[in-house]
Write a protein that holds these residues in place. Structure first.
Motif, PDB file in Angstrom:
ATOM      1  N   LEU A 276      55.640  45.252  30.535  1.00  0.00           N
ATOM      2  CA  LEU A 276      55.326  46.804  30.925  1.00  0.00           C
ATOM      3  C   LEU A 276      53.601  46.609  30.131  1.00  0.00           C
ATOM      4  CD1 LEU A 276      58.764  47.452  28.491  1.00  0.00           C
ATOM      5  CD2 LEU A 276      57.616  48.752  30.499  1.00  0.00           C
ATOM      6  N   LYS A 277      53.270  45.997  29.392  1.00  0.00           N
ATOM      7  CA  LYS A 277      51.547  45.618  29.116  1.00  0.00           C
ATOM      8  C   LYS A 277      51.199  46.225  30.176  1.00  0.00           C
ATOM      9  CE  LYS A 277      52.487  44.554  24.020  1.00  0.00           C
ATOM     10  NZ  LYS A 277      52.467  42.778  23.339  1.00  0.00           N
ATOM     11  N   LEU A 278      51.816  44.947  30.888  1.00  0.00           N
ATOM     12  CA  LEU A 278      50.703  44.766  32.057  1.00  0.00           C
ATOM     13  C   LEU A 278      50.315  46.398  33.076  1.00  0.00           C
ATOM     14  CD1 LEU A 278      48.835  43.444  34.264  1.00  0.00           C
ATOM     15  CD2 LEU A 278      50.542  42.578  35.105  1.00  0.00           C
ATOM     16  N   VAL A 279      51.618  46.699  33.024  1.00  0.00           N
ATOM     17  CA  VAL A 279      51.725  47.970  33.913  1.00  0.00           C
ATOM     18  C   VAL A 279      50.826  48.866  33.356  1.00  0.00           C
ATOM     19  CG1 VAL A 279      53.586  49.804  34.584  1.00  0.00           C
ATOM     20  CG2 VAL A 279      53.761  47.408  35.215  1.00  0.00           C
ATOM     21  N   GLU A 280      50.465  48.935  32.146  1.00  0.00           N
ATOM     22  CA  GLU A 280      50.034  50.067  31.330  1.00  0.00           C
ATOM     23  C   GLU A 280      48.587  49.530  31.588  1.00  0.00           C
ATOM     24  OE1 GLU A 280      50.936  53.150  30.407  1.00  0.00           O
ATOM     25  OE2 GLU A 280      52.632  52.438  30.428  1.00  0.00           O
ATOM     26  N   LYS A 281      48.084  48.659  31.624  1.00  0.00           N
ATOM     27  CA  LYS A 281      46.849  48.574  32.049  1.00  0.00           C
ATOM     28  C   LYS A 281      46.447  48.583  33.936  1.00  0.00           C
ATOM     29  CE  LYS A 281      46.051  44.773  28.565  1.00  0.00           C
ATOM     30  NZ  LYS A 281      45.126  44.958  28.094  1.00  0.00           N
ATOM     31  N   ILE A 282      48.068  48.655  34.567  1.00  0.00           N
ATOM     32  CA  ILE A 282      47.305  48.634  35.919  1.00  0.00           C
ATOM     33  C   ILE A 282      47.553  50.424  35.938  1.00  0.00           C
ATOM     34  CG2 ILE A 282      48.547  48.940  38.125  1.00  0.00           C
ATOM     35  CD1 ILE A 282      49.903  46.384  37.032  1.00  0.00           C
ATOM     36  N   LYS A 283      48.066  50.883  35.351  1.00  0.00           N
ATOM     37  CA  LYS A 283      47.884  52.738  34.977  1.00  0.00           C
ATOM     38  C   LYS A 283      46.252  53.208  34.827  1.00  0.00           C
ATOM     39  CE  LYS A 283      52.495  54.073  34.860  1.00  0.00           C
ATOM     40  NZ  LYS A 283      53.553  54.896  33.569  1.00  0.00           N
TER      41      LYS A 283
ATOM     42  N   ALA B  33      38.123  47.598  48.576  1.00  0.00           N
ATOM     43  CA  ALA B  33      38.333  46.768  49.406  1.00  0.00           C
ATOM     44  C   ALA B  33      39.947  46.420  48.051  1.00  0.00           C
ATOM     45  CB  ALA B  33      38.399  45.227  49.754  1.00  0.00           C
ATOM     46  N   GLU B  34      38.965  46.318  47.141  1.00  0.00           N
ATOM     47  CA  GLU B  34      40.711  45.737  45.770  1.00  0.00           C
ATOM     48  C   GLU B  34      41.624  47.028  45.392  1.00  0.00           C
ATOM     49  OE1 GLU B  34      40.386  44.510  40.513  1.00  0.00           O
ATOM     50  OE2 GLU B  34      38.654  45.196  42.118  1.00  0.00           O
ATOM     51  N   PHE B  35      41.633  47.822  45.655  1.00  0.00           N
ATOM     52  CA  PHE B  35      42.361  49.212  45.113  1.00  0.00           C
ATOM     53  C   PHE B  35      43.133  48.941  46.090  1.00  0.00           C
ATOM     54  CE2 PHE B  35      40.124  50.457  41.876  1.00  0.00           C
ATOM     55  CZ  PHE B  35      40.705  50.668  40.401  1.00  0.00           C
ATOM     56  N   CYS B  36      42.602  48.918  47.815  1.00  0.00           N
ATOM     57  CA  CYS B  36      43.660  49.327  48.647  1.00  0.00           C
ATOM     58  C   CYS B  36      44.538  47.769  48.980  1.00  0.00           C
ATOM     59  CB  CYS B  36      42.835  48.815  50.001  1.00  0.00           C
ATOM     60  SG  CYS B  36      43.397  48.954  51.192  1.00  0.00           S
ATOM     61  N   ILE B  37      43.791  46.893  48.495  1.00  0.00           N
ATOM     62  CA  ILE B  37      45.416  45.174  48.325  1.00  0.00           C
ATOM     63  C   ILE B  37      45.661  45.094  47.114  1.00  0.00           C
ATOM     64  CG2 ILE B  37      44.376  42.517  47.886  1.00  0.00           C
ATOM     65  CD1 ILE B  37      42.223  43.209  49.255  1.00  0.00           C
ATOM     66  N   LEU B  38      45.614  45.915  46.333  1.00  0.00           N
ATOM     67  CA  LEU B  38      46.160  45.949  45.561  1.00  0.00           C
ATOM     68  C   LEU B  38      47.402  46.859  45.521  1.00  0.00           C
ATOM     69  CD1 LEU B  38      46.934  45.140  41.899  1.00  0.00           C
ATOM     70  CD2 LEU B  38      45.215  46.311  41.344  1.00  0.00           C
ATOM     71  N   THR B  39      47.181  48.199  45.776  1.00  0.00           N
ATOM     72  CA  THR B  39      47.958  49.273  45.754  1.00  0.00           C
ATOM     73  C   THR B  39      49.494  48.812  47.471  1.00  0.00           C
ATOM     74  OG1 THR B  39      46.161  50.992  45.564  1.00  0.00           O
ATOM     75  CG2 THR B  39      48.371  51.859  46.509  1.00  0.00           C
ATOM     76  N   LEU B  40      48.618  48.360  48.269  1.00  0.00           N
ATOM     77  CA  LEU B  40      49.398  47.506  48.974  1.00  0.00           C
ATOM     78  C   LEU B  40      50.316  46.134  48.657  1.00  0.00           C
ATOM     79  CD1 LEU B  40      47.266  47.257  51.710  1.00  0.00           C
ATOM     80  CD2 LEU B  40      48.846  48.723  51.828  1.00  0.00           C
ATOM     81  N   ASP B  41      50.199  45.658  47.572  1.00  0.00           N
ATOM     82  CA  ASP B  41      50.711  44.547  47.105  1.00  0.00           C
ATOM     83  C   ASP B  41      51.481  44.842  45.908  1.00  0.00           C
ATOM     84  OD1 ASP B  41      50.781  41.563  46.514  1.00  0.00           O
ATOM     85  OD2 ASP B  41      51.369  42.111  44.557  1.00  0.00           O
ATOM     86  N   LEU B  42      51.169  45.688  45.338  1.00  0.00           N
ATOM     87  CA  LEU B  42      52.131  46.400  44.278  1.00  0.00           C
ATOM     88  C   LEU B  42      53.284  47.497  44.842  1.00  0.00           C
ATOM     89  CD1 LEU B  42      49.584  47.793  41.975  1.00  0.00           C
ATOM     90  CD2 LEU B  42      50.831  46.229  41.129  1.00  0.00           C
TER      91      LEU B  42
END
Length: 670
Positions: free
Chosen positions: A639-646, A661-670
């Motif tokens: 939950l703490k990690l999800v808040e950091k991601i937001k 590229a970081e946000f594209c890769i992270l979004t696809l992975d999430l």
């Protein structure tokens, strides 16, 4: 007998699997699903458009629109996305995902992942220009590492294949070997690792002919490469190119220049570091420099082979000579030609040697080889060698798969094999080698761990030969009268391999403690992976599951791995600029059974630096989410990690996130 031809089912998109990503990535991160996504949906470049199969689902189009930064409604109407010059400048100038790893004790190195939309363009670039890439990498007599041809799509399953098969540890395809899985888009000539050059006849021959060796490399090589210089290298040189093309041209070099700029947010000074295509880009430039130097030396009456020999591995040069005048002229020419391409020789990494050409590091590696060979020996009355172990193992498998052989069983019971390793003695001798050879641990740790991994793999195969026979016959009713002997022999061998692995783990983490870098972590993970796979998987013979090890044996070794990894976490904190050095160990710990996973308190303390800021990068987030999974014990951490991601998403503008590229890769992975 007809030879069976095995075809490797990869398409042009296979370049995504080999040449697009840095080596220093977590084991759970790859392009395999991106590859499947493109192939399944027929997504490819066609002229100045990116097109896809008809009747793809809206979900697929939505993902593709996100990757390409395009409007989904327009895509549905048109059936394509333009990638002409105007579109390239607008939508394909992306920001690479750059992350840092520790390169030296006080210095980090930046590696980059390029945006998936640029990877689609690079697939097309490789497909169109692979012949020219090979041509411009074939002009130089100095180079030791260059693409030689497109890697084979097939091999023949026969005795010759067993002779030619490459090592599993090869990072590059070597042109004279065969592989059952493709390593790189091209096969390479001549070496896939620089240390092999030192063992080769070329090095030995040069030492016989020449009394002196000058070693040097290029200052900040990839950071210093000017992207426009690729057009100079392929156009005959800077002056000739500028005279011929006074405005924007459409040559191969200019197109490659444009590709490298697009993926690096239109940067011309420096290229992305990590992907294989960047090394090929640099290789073309260095081949032109080398050829120019060789031509000028010949005009000065200095002949290759007679007066000097020069070899280059990426940006590391080895110049062998006898006459000091020849050396001075060569350095003068290298300085001149490199300066033309905005490059320079590193004074810090320039060293001279007189025959015999042996460095302190080479001396240390020779002694480490001897130490490993002496201390990690598998002894058996059958005297299995490295050359025949594969054939022997195949023979045993054939016999076990068909009819169990009594003589095979008696051999397995009576064989007085021996596998012993003294970690204390090894560690003391290793420290002594460092002192006596005047080298630092960081100079030889990766080499040592790599050799330990190879030796472990070999010893396990030899050990498995008789242990598999004993395991199979334990459950066979035809051999009931032998069961007590089988049990006794099997238990003895099990105790032996467990003790051996405990000692090996002691050595592995002793070595790691002195050099906590990503490459070193990956070498340790390779050793741990070999151990876990060997212990945690039973034999499968004729479709039947045959128990290999007792739970007690597994518990002893897995608990040892857990303890060693826990010590690493306790003695290492995750730093914002070097997040991945030890974080990769969470992946291997996840492979163990849940009772060996880390506790909440342990993880919280390890990750405490990130309780204060929000600097977790995409790779760290991906690793942590993978580790937490859906285990209830990690729900609060998750939950703490999800808040950091937001918070990470809210901190950047929409325009930046679309290009990143970081946000594209992270979004696809999430």
């Amino acid at each position: 007998m007809k030879r069976k031809k095995i075809r490797l089912k990869y398409k042009k998109e296979r370049v995504l699997l080999s040449d697009m990503l840095p080596y220093e990535l977590p084991l759970i991160f790859s392009n395999r699903y991106f590859y499947r996504f493109l192939v399944k949906n027929g997504i490819h470049v066609n002229g100045d458009k990116i097109i896809w199969n008809e009747n793809v689902s809206d979900g697929t189009l939505q993902i593709l629109a996100f990757i390409l930064g395009a409007n989904m409604s327009n895509m549905k109407v048109n059936g394509y996305v333009t990638c002409d010059d105007s579109s390239l400048k607008k939508n394909f100038q992306t920001i690479p995902f750059s992350y840092r790893i520790l390169h030296k004790p006080t210095k980090s190195r930046e590696l980059s992942l390029i945006h998936p939309r640029n990877q689609i363009l690079m697939v097309d670039f490789y497909d169109r220009y692979k012949s020219l890439m090979l041509y411009y990498c074939s002009l130089d007599k100095y180079s030791l590492r260059y693409p030689n041809k497109v890697a084979c799509y097939f091999y023949y399953r026969d005795k010759l294949h067993k002779t030619l098969i490459g090592r599993k540890t090869d990072s590059l395809e070597l042109f004279f070997n065969e592989y059952e899985n493709l390593r790189t888009f091209f096969s390479y000539k001549r070496y896939n690792n620089i240390y092999k050059f030192y063992e080769d006849y070329r090095y030995q021959r040069a030492e016989k002919k020449f009394a002196h060796l000058l070693k040097f490399d290029i200052q900040g090589c990839f950071d210093s490469i000017y992207t426009h210089s690729i057009a100079w290298a392929t156009g005959g040189g800077k002056d000739i190119y500028k005279e011929s093309f006074r405005s924007e041209d459409n040559t191969f070099g200019s197109k490659w220049d444009r590709q490298m700029q697009l993926m690096n947010y239109n940067e011309t000074n420096g290229i992305v570091i990590g992907p294989e295509f960047s090394r090929i880009f640099a290789e073309v430039i260095f081949q032109h420099v080398d050829s120019s130097v060789a031509h000028s030396l010949k005009n000065e009456k200095y002949d290759f082979e007679r007066d000097y020999v020069c070899y280059r591995y990426v940006d590391d040069y080895f110049f062998f000579y006898n006459d000091e005048a020849c050396r001075k002229k060569a350095i003068e020419l290298f300085d001149e030609k490199l300066k033309e391409f905005k490059l320079a020789i590193s004074a810090e990494k320039t060293h001279e040697f007189s025959r015999p050409f042996i460095t302190d590091i080479t001396r240390a590696k020779i002694r480490i080889d001897k130490l490993i060979d002496n201390e990690l020996q598998y002894h058996s009355v059958q005297n299995l060698t490295e050359e025949n172990i594969e054939d022997e193992a195949d023979t045993v498998d054939d016999n076990i798969e068909s009819t169990l052989n009594l003589s095979l069983l008696e051999t397995a019971i009576d064989d007085k094999d021996w596998l012993h390793f003294n970690s204390r003695k090894f560690n003391q001798t290793f420290k002594s080698i460092l002192v006596e050879c005047n080298v630092e641990a960081k100079d030889v740790i990766n080499y040592t761990l790599s050799r330990l991994g190879n030796k472990l793999s070999s010893d396990i195969k030899k050990f498995d030969k008789n242990f598999k026979v004993l395991s199979r016959t334990m459950s066979n009713v035809d051999y009931t009268e032998y069961h007590s002997k089988i049990q006794k022999a099997k238990q003895k061998k099990e105790d032996m391999i467990v003790a051996f692995m405990e000692e090996l783990l002691d050595v592995t983490f002793f070595l790691y403690a002195s050099n906590k870098r990503v490459n070193t972590t990956l070498k340790v993970i390779n050793i741990l992976n070999l151990i876990i796979i060997h212990l945690d998987n039973d034999y499968e013979i004729k479709g039947e599951n045959v128990v290999k090890y007792s739970d007690n044996a597994r518990d002893i070794v897995f608990k040892k791995i857990q303890d060693e990894l826990s010590l690493v976490l306790k003695t290492t904190s995750v730093e914002p600029n070097t997040q991945l050095e030890t974080l990769f160990f969470l992946i291997i710990n996840k492979q163990l059974r849940s009772k060996y996973h880390f506790g909440n308190i342990e993880l919280t303390k390890y990750l405490q630096r990130f309780a204060e800021d929000d600097s977790l990068n995409a790779l760290s987030i991906i690793i942590l989410l993978y580790y937490y999974g859906n285990e209830s014990r990690y729900s609060s951490l998750k939950l703490k990690l999800v808040e950091k991601i937001k918070k990470k998403y809210k901190s950047e503008s929409l325009d930046f996130k679309r290009k990143s590229a970081e946000f594209c890769i992270l979004t696809l992975d999430l």
